[in-house]
Motif scaffolding. Sequence first.
Motif, PDB file in Angstrom:
ATOM      1  N   ASP A 111       0.840  -1.202   0.000  1.00 60.13           N
ATOM      2  CA  ASP A 111       0.000   0.000   0.000  1.00 60.13           C
ATOM      3  C   ASP A 111       0.878   1.258   0.000  1.00 60.13           C
ATOM      4  O   ASP A 111       1.852   1.332   0.753  1.00 60.13           O
TER       5      ASP A 111
ATOM      6  N   ARG B 114      -5.074 -13.971  -5.061  1.00 62.33           N
ATOM      7  CA  ARG B 114      -4.903 -12.598  -5.555  1.00 62.33           C
ATOM      8  C   ARG B 114      -5.921 -11.674  -4.880  1.00 62.33           C
ATOM      9  O   ARG B 114      -7.066 -12.058  -4.640  1.00 62.33           O
ATOM     10  N   GLY B 115      -5.477 -10.458  -4.548  1.00 60.14           N
ATOM     11  CA  GLY B 115      -6.364  -9.513  -3.843  1.00 60.14           C
ATOM     12  C   GLY B 115      -5.642  -8.975  -2.616  1.00 60.14           C
ATOM     13  O   GLY B 115      -4.397  -8.987  -2.566  1.00 60.14           O
ATOM     14  N   ARG B 116      -6.397  -8.536  -1.637  1.00 61.52           N
ATOM     15  CA  ARG B 116      -5.782  -7.989  -0.424  1.00 61.52           C
ATOM     16  C   ARG B 116      -4.972  -9.086   0.278  1.00 61.52           C
ATOM     17  O   ARG B 116      -5.412 -10.237   0.393  1.00 61.52           O
TER      18      ARG B 116
ATOM     19  N   GLU C  65      -1.310  -9.672   3.164  1.00 63.66           N
ATOM     20  CA  GLU C  65      -0.314  -9.046   4.052  1.00 63.66           C
ATOM     21  C   GLU C  65       0.667 -10.091   4.548  1.00 63.66           C
ATOM     22  O   GLU C  65       0.386 -11.295   4.524  1.00 63.66           O
TER      23      GLU C  65
ATOM     24  N   GLY D 153      -1.059  -4.912   1.485  1.00 62.29           N
ATOM     25  CA  GLY D 153      -1.099  -4.462   0.093  1.00 62.29           C
ATOM     26  C   GLY D 153      -1.963  -5.367  -0.760  1.00 62.29           C
ATOM     27  O   GLY D 153      -2.883  -6.008  -0.257  1.00 62.29           O
ATOM     28  N   THR D 154      -1.586  -5.427  -2.040  1.00 58.48           N
ATOM     29  CA  THR D 154      -2.395  -6.220  -2.970  1.00 58.48           C
ATOM     30  C   THR D 154      -1.513  -7.255  -3.656  1.00 58.48           C
ATOM     31  O   THR D 154      -0.438  -6.925  -4.180  1.00 58.48           O
TER      32      THR D 154
ATOM     33  N   THR E 255      -0.990  -9.026  -6.663  1.00 58.20           N
ATOM     34  CA  THR E 255      -1.494  -8.853  -8.023  1.00 58.20           C
ATOM     35  C   THR E 255      -1.218 -10.066  -8.899  1.00 58.20           C
ATOM     36  O   THR E 255      -1.834 -10.241  -9.943  1.00 58.20           O
TER      37      THR E 255
END
Length: 690
Positions: free
Chosen positions: A109, A148-150, A152, A162-163, A165
Amino acid sequence: MDTTTGADPDPKTPDVFAEEEEHLGATLEKLAQAIDHASELFEQTNDAYRSTKFYMSENRGEIDPQEMYQNELYLKEVDRNAEIAHLSRERLVQLYDSPYFANVTFRVDGEDDAKTSYIGRFAFSHEGSIEISDWRSPVAGLFYDFDRGRAEYAAPSGLMAGTLTGKRQIKVEDSALVYAVEDDSGIRDEVMQRELSRTSDKKMRSIISSIQREQNQIIRDETGGTLVIQGVAGSGKTSIALHRIAYLLYRRKGTLSSNSVAILSPNKVFGDYIANVLPELGEEPVREMDVRTVAETMLGSNLSIAPQRYPVDEIDSAWLKRASFKGTVEFAESIASYAQRFRDEALRGVDLGFGSNTFSGSWLTERYRSYGRLTVKERIDLLASEIVAEMSSRSIGRRVEVPKKNEVRQKLNAMLAAKDALSLYRLFMAEAGSKSLFTMPAKGTVEWEDACAIAYLQSAFGGFEELAEVKHLLIDEMQDLTPMQHLLIARLFPCEKTILGDFNQTVDPTNAMTLEAMADMYGKPEVFHLRESYRSTLEINELAQRVKPVADPVFMERHGDEVRTERCGNAQGVLTKLTELIDAFEQSEFKTLGIIHKSDKVARVYYELLAGSHRVHLLSDESATFSDGVSIASVKMSKGLEFDEVIVLDADDSQYGSDYERSLLYVAVTRAMHRLTILYRDKPTPLLGL
Ligand SMILES: Nc1ncnc2c1ncn2[C@@H]1O[C@H](COP(=O)(O)OP(=O)(O)OP(=O)(O)O)[C@@H](O)[C@H]1O
């Protein structure tokens, strides 16, 4: 993909494959450079060693002791460096073969760019940049724990949120890319199918590329204290526990080393079976022991322990009665409280005089009791020191002879209510009104069921410092330890523990241990339950469920041959069938065949009958290794192991009827990965649900 064969996933998206192929090429180049460099370093250290050795031998007699000493030190250091260089080269060579199995692309992030990390067996850096992250590193957690997505992970600098990807599953074999695919649940399933469809290796293997989420949670659990894994047969408990050890060794470098980790395993064959996993993960092997060794250490050389007897092979009802009495939680707890009371009250003080100085019995008793949680030996030692110190101070300016500490100790020891653990045990059994349940098979020899109780009582006296050096203890097949054995282990190893097993696989009717009672003994640890089973095909799992239904199991959708059940008529019929099945196994692609009988004694008879005509191994209490090919074993010896193919012998109603025989049959059938044949002589046990 054909899930029955476990073929590799297709490299579905050509551009992903091409991209990864390019990346692999670049990584291999860097690895090749690193291998050259490591080889040079290794040669240099070797040269330095050789030339120093040569110089020392050429000039022996002329070199002064100081220089000699310096040279010796130097040699040791060079030797250590050579070992490090060798190890690092070895790892690089392994990485060159297969550098990584996944990558994750993660954007923290607040940052503009996402960063891709490759995950492999070992870490690798080149010119200051991290090329491959160790599977145990924080960033690798993204691969195991998130889609995939949020996402940590906890980096050393703090939580990275973060993400995620991108996430890819990659397979490199012999330095060539086999597949590279974007990860999703379908692909994960395919990868798992491939892993599980392979034929068995001689030894257990690491599973880093396909660790499941619920498994990873256990591997990376760092809440400290004791952790218990109760899981259905084939849920990966042993694998996970070993990966957890590797993880903890990695995370706690400096405070935890392989010397301070121990595995308490059921027998030597099992120890050998799992021996490869830690070295494969780049860690040194850890200490291996079994409960017998622990009890023997405690009992010392004065008492020996008779061989363990097993209910399956016993018709001695007096022994069964003795063993059942000692297999209860109540027995274990009363031994523990008896030991504690003895520790606190062992000294029956009588007046102790040294010349004109007397220490009253009541004073001795009171001082002895005041030393809190210490052992008898430690308290006697402290009390003796106190008396010597007191006598020394009384001697100042007077003609008082100060006694030697050893002499005081001997006098105090003479005041103990029992002199050794065996006498204490006799007292205990007499006070419990169970004198008749203690018999010694020979002079100086105790039965196995008494050994741990006596060892526990011995712990009140002291003398288990060596065992207390263990900082992490792994206990496998927890359901096989009796309450007394568990209490002994909890007392002798006050360290953090990983305890695993399956109470559905309890095969000893004299052992009354339960998961709940066990958890109490270890101070209410965190308990994980695993329901997903990976070892066997669906056909084998369905049969196992009929034999012993376990609540809400989850099975992989992996198919194989139907389970075969065959009538053999008599012993000769069994042998004829076995010969036929062994011949077919030898022609097949399978590497391991386990022939399992309920009884140790009968398994040995079958072994002897077959050994003349076939290459077979007998797994018994005396065996030390697990090998591929055909193994004959009792159910007890087969615990924890797995085979491509299993043949269960004599599965008649006369053999398998009771509750504990149900568990025996469950253990036997769940050893099979791909193929299972059940032979009976006349009438199959109804437990098979045929
Ligand atoms: N995540 C995984 N990826 C690949 N294989 C796995 C995974 N988890 C478990 N397995 C495989 O499943 C099999 C069973 O594992 P393991 O022997 O550790 O199970 P267990 O729970 O200790 O079994 P049991 O109690 O029946 O002896 C092994 O072949 C192991 O490699």
